[in-house]
Design a protein around this motif. Sequence first.
Motif, PDB file in Angstrom:
ATOM      1  N   VAL A 335      27.570 -38.946  30.043  1.00  0.00           N
ATOM      2  CA  VAL A 335      27.869 -40.359  29.762  1.00  0.00           C
ATOM      3  C   VAL A 335      28.443 -40.509  28.364  1.00  0.00           C
ATOM      4  N   ALA A 336      27.834 -39.836  27.396  1.00  0.00           N
ATOM      5  CA  ALA A 336      28.299 -39.931  26.016  1.00  0.00           C
ATOM      6  C   ALA A 336      29.727 -39.420  25.870  1.00  0.00           C
ATOM      7  N   ASP A 337      30.039 -38.332  26.570  1.00  0.00           N
ATOM      8  CA  ASP A 337      31.389 -37.761  26.485  1.00  0.00           C
ATOM      9  C   ASP A 337      32.425 -38.708  27.075  1.00  0.00           C
ATOM     10  N   ARG A 338      32.058 -39.425  28.134  1.00  0.00           N
ATOM     11  CA  ARG A 338      33.031 -40.303  28.787  1.00  0.00           C
ATOM     12  C   ARG A 338      33.096 -41.690  28.165  1.00  0.00           C
ATOM     13  N   ASP A 339      31.915 -42.274  27.872  1.00  0.00           N
ATOM     14  CA  ASP A 339      31.862 -43.672  27.461  1.00  0.00           C
ATOM     15  C   ASP A 339      31.285 -43.891  26.063  1.00  0.00           C
ATOM     16  N   GLY A 340      30.918 -42.824  25.383  1.00  0.00           N
ATOM     17  CA  GLY A 340      30.349 -42.959  24.049  1.00  0.00           C
ATOM     18  C   GLY A 340      28.826 -43.001  24.082  1.00  0.00           C
ATOM     19  N   TRP A 341      28.200 -42.674  22.960  1.00  0.00           N
ATOM     20  CA  TRP A 341      26.738 -42.598  22.908  1.00  0.00           C
ATOM     21  C   TRP A 341      26.077 -43.956  23.129  1.00  0.00           C
ATOM     22  N   ARG A 342      26.764 -45.041  22.793  1.00  0.00           N
ATOM     23  CA  ARG A 342      26.178 -46.368  23.004  1.00  0.00           C
ATOM     24  C   ARG A 342      25.785 -46.586  24.460  1.00  0.00           C
ATOM     25  N   ALA A 343      26.530 -45.960  25.386  1.00  0.00           N
ATOM     26  CA  ALA A 343      26.311 -46.173  26.819  1.00  0.00           C
ATOM     27  C   ALA A 343      25.258 -45.245  27.418  1.00  0.00           C
ATOM     28  N   ALA A 344      24.680 -44.354  26.635  1.00  0.00           N
ATOM     29  CA  ALA A 344      23.690 -43.420  27.165  1.00  0.00           C
ATOM     30  C   ALA A 344      22.497 -44.176  27.756  1.00  0.00           C
ATOM     31  N   PRO A 345      21.983 -43.745  28.912  1.00  0.00           N
ATOM     32  CA  PRO A 345      20.826 -44.425  29.509  1.00  0.00           C
ATOM     33  C   PRO A 345      19.650 -44.448  28.533  1.00  0.00           C
ATOM     34  N   PRO A 346      19.147 -45.622  28.169  1.00  0.00           N
ATOM     35  CA  PRO A 346      18.138 -45.715  27.116  1.00  0.00           C
ATOM     36  C   PRO A 346      16.711 -45.580  27.634  1.00  0.00           C
ATOM     37  N   GLY A 347      15.812 -45.346  26.712  1.00  0.00           N
ATOM     38  CA  GLY A 347      14.390 -45.553  26.944  1.00  0.00           C
ATOM     39  C   GLY A 347      13.625 -44.474  27.652  1.00  0.00           C
ATOM     40  N   THR A 348      14.302 -43.400  28.111  1.00  0.00           N
ATOM     41  CA  THR A 348      13.575 -42.439  28.934  1.00  0.00           C
ATOM     42  C   THR A 348      13.259 -41.128  28.236  1.00  0.00           C
ATOM     43  N   ARG A 349      14.020 -40.774  27.190  1.00  0.00           N
ATOM     44  CA  ARG A 349      13.835 -39.471  26.550  1.00  0.00           C
ATOM     45  C   ARG A 349      13.646 -39.621  25.049  1.00  0.00           C
ATOM     46  N   THR A 350      12.603 -38.975  24.561  1.00  0.00           N
ATOM     47  CA  THR A 350      12.299 -39.003  23.131  1.00  0.00           C
ATOM     48  C   THR A 350      13.459 -38.435  22.320  1.00  0.00           C
ATOM     49  N   SER A 351      14.098 -37.408  22.849  1.00  0.00           N
ATOM     50  CA  SER A 351      15.174 -36.744  22.118  1.00  0.00           C
ATOM     51  C   SER A 351      16.348 -37.675  21.847  1.00  0.00           C
ATOM     52  N   LEU A 352      16.578 -38.665  22.713  1.00  0.00           N
ATOM     53  CA  LEU A 352      17.687 -39.590  22.504  1.00  0.00           C
ATOM     54  C   LEU A 352      17.507 -40.363  21.204  1.00  0.00           C
ATOM     55  N   TYR A 353      16.278 -40.763  20.914  1.00  0.00           N
ATOM     56  CA  TYR A 353      16.005 -41.556  19.717  1.00  0.00           C
ATOM     57  C   TYR A 353      15.889 -40.696  18.463  1.00  0.00           C
ATOM     58  N   GLN A 354      15.979 -39.387  18.643  1.00  0.00           N
ATOM     59  CA  GLN A 354      16.050 -38.464  17.512  1.00  0.00           C
ATOM     60  C   GLN A 354      17.480 -37.984  17.280  1.00  0.00           C
ATOM     61  N   ASN A 355      18.406 -38.475  18.109  1.00  0.00           N
ATOM     62  CA  ASN A 355      19.799 -38.057  18.066  1.00  0.00           C
ATOM     63  C   ASN A 355      20.561 -38.938  17.080  1.00  0.00           C
ATOM     64  N   ALA A 356      21.072 -38.339  16.016  1.00  0.00           N
ATOM     65  CA  ALA A 356      21.759 -39.110  14.978  1.00  0.00           C
ATOM     66  C   ALA A 356      23.014 -39.790  15.505  1.00  0.00           C
ATOM     67  N   ASP A 357      23.711 -39.166  16.458  1.00  0.00           N
ATOM     68  CA  ASP A 357      24.917 -39.762  17.030  1.00  0.00           C
ATOM     69  C   ASP A 357      24.574 -41.036  17.792  1.00  0.00           C
ATOM     70  N   TYR A 358      23.467 -40.998  18.533  1.00  0.00           N
ATOM     71  CA  TYR A 358      23.050 -42.190  19.271  1.00  0.00           C
ATOM     72  C   TYR A 358      22.624 -43.293  18.318  1.00  0.00           C
ATOM     73  N   GLN A 359      21.851 -42.944  17.322  1.00  0.00           N
ATOM     74  CA  GLN A 359      21.390 -43.941  16.352  1.00  0.00           C
ATOM     75  C   GLN A 359      22.570 -44.626  15.663  1.00  0.00           C
ATOM     76  N   ALA A 360      23.617 -43.849  15.361  1.00  0.00           N
ATOM     77  CA  ALA A 360      24.784 -44.412  14.681  1.00  0.00           C
ATOM     78  C   ALA A 360      25.605 -45.309  15.606  1.00  0.00           C
ATOM     79  N   ALA A 361      25.635 -44.962  16.891  1.00  0.00           N
ATOM     80  CA  ALA A 361      26.492 -45.689  17.834  1.00  0.00           C
ATOM     81  C   ALA A 361      25.799 -46.896  18.457  1.00  0.00           C
ATOM     82  N   ALA A 362      24.474 -46.927  18.420  1.00  0.00           N
ATOM     83  CA  ALA A 362      23.712 -47.964  19.130  1.00  0.00           C
ATOM     84  C   ALA A 362      22.893 -48.776  18.134  1.00  0.00           C
ATOM     85  N   PRO A 363      23.426 -49.887  17.627  1.00  0.00           N
ATOM     86  CA  PRO A 363      22.689 -50.701  16.651  1.00  0.00           C
ATOM     87  C   PRO A 363      21.411 -51.319  17.206  1.00  0.00           C
TER      88      PRO A 363
END
Length: 441
Positions: A335-363
Motif C-alpha cells: 500500500v505504501a509503495d502504491r499510495d504512500g505511507w499515509r494510506a497504510a492500514p492503521p491500528g493493527t501493528r505496533t511496528s507501523l507506529y514505530q515507522n518514521a516514514d509513517y509518522q512523517a506522512a500521517a499527521p
Amino acid sequence: MHLKTALRGATALSVCIAAGAATAQDTTLTIATVNNGDMIRMQALADDFTSRHPGIALDWVVLEENVLRQRVTTDIATQGGQYDVMTIGTYEVPIWAAQGWLEPLSDLPAEYDVDDLTPSIRTALTYEDTLYAAPFYGESAMVMYRTDLAQEAGVEIPAEPTWQDIMAAAEAMTDRENEVYGICLRGKPGWGENMAFLTAMANSYGARWFDMDWQPQFDSSEWQAAVSDYITMMTEYGPPGASANGFNENLALFQQGKCGMWIDATVAASFVTNPDDSAVADSVGYAMFPSKDGVDNRGNWLWAWSLAIPESSDAKDAAKQFVAWATGRDYTQLVADRDGWRAAPPGTRTSLYQNADYQAAAPFAEMTLKAMEAATPDTPSAQETPYTGGQVVAIPEFQGIGTAVGQVFSAALAGQMDADQALQNAQQLTQREMQRAGYIQ
C-alpha cells in the motif's frame, strides 16, 4: 449443487480476479467484504496475491456495511458455506468463535509475526487464548475538523474537548447559505452505524445500556441528555437528510468541504487528508472523542475490521494464505509503495507506529494511537455494567436489538418523533427483547 457455487453466479457485485484462466484444479475463494475505502484498495491490489498464488482465484462480494453484516451473519449461523473469507468486527469474533463457527488462526506462518499485532486489537480477536480473526485495520473514534473554518469562526477546538465545546463550535461554523454544516454525525440506522456512534456518545454522558440486572436504561437522565443533544446538534447544525447518512456518506460530505466537524472512526483520517479525493486535505485538525462535564469517560470505541474464515469453508488452507497476505507486513508495504505511507492500514501493528516514514506522512497517527489506547471496552460506562464493549454490547442479541433501536433514533432525527418518544420506544422494545431472550423476567 453446492450453495456457494449457485450463489456466486447470482450476485451482481462479484468481481473475479485471477492470475490466469482457472482450471479444474484451481481453488476459488469467495471473499465478502465491506465497501469502505481500505477494502476497495485491497481488492485493487489483489493481483499481487494471485500472481504469488497462481492456483487461487478470488471472487469478491463487496457490500454496504449493513447488508454485509446481515448476509454474513445469516450464512455463518446456517452454515451455508457461501463465503471462504468474511470481513467481520471485534463484536462478532468472540461470539462466533464460542459457537464453533470460525476456523482458528493458530497456524499462521512465522513471518506473519502475530506478536506485532496491536495488543488491544489482538486481545479483542482472541477467544480462549486462540486468534480467530486477523485485523485488516483497527480504529477508535475522534473529532476531525476544518481548521480553516474554526479560525474563520473564531473558535478553538481543544485537544480533549467537551460536548459543550463541540456544540459551540458547530453553531459558529454553520453556514447554511453556503451549504457548510457545523457538524456531521451518523444517522443511518444500524447497530454498527448510528448506534455505534450514539452508544459511544451515551457512554461519554455516563449512560449505559443495561444495569447489573439487565434492565434497559433508556429512561435514565444520561440517555435523555445524550439523545437530546445529538438531535439538537444534527437538526440545527447538521446537513439535511442526516438520518440517511452513515460513515461513507459523511466521509463524502467532509471531503467536499461541507462539514465543519465530523466525529467518527479514526480510520477516516487517511481519506480526508488525501488531496486526490479531499478538497480540504490541507485543513484538517484532530481532537479526542468529546467528554461530558463531570463524567470521567470519553467514550472511545475500539474496533477492527478483520478477516475470518468460516468453519463451513471448503478451502481453509487457501483462505489462510489470503488472510496472511492481506493483513501482513508485506501488504502494508505494498500500500505504501502504491499510495504512500499515509494510506497504510492503521491500528493493527505496533511496528507501523514505530515507522518514521509513517509518522512523517500521517499527521493523524499520534491522535489515532492515543484514541485507541484510551479505549476501555471492558468498562464502557462510568457506571457498572454486566457487559463489555465500547460502542456495542457484547451479547448475541445486540445485533437485532441495536438495529431496532437505531431505527427508532433515526426516525427521531428525521422528525417523526421527539427525543422523549424515541427513548420510550427504545426502552419498551429493548425490555421486550431481553425478556424473550431470558435475561429478565
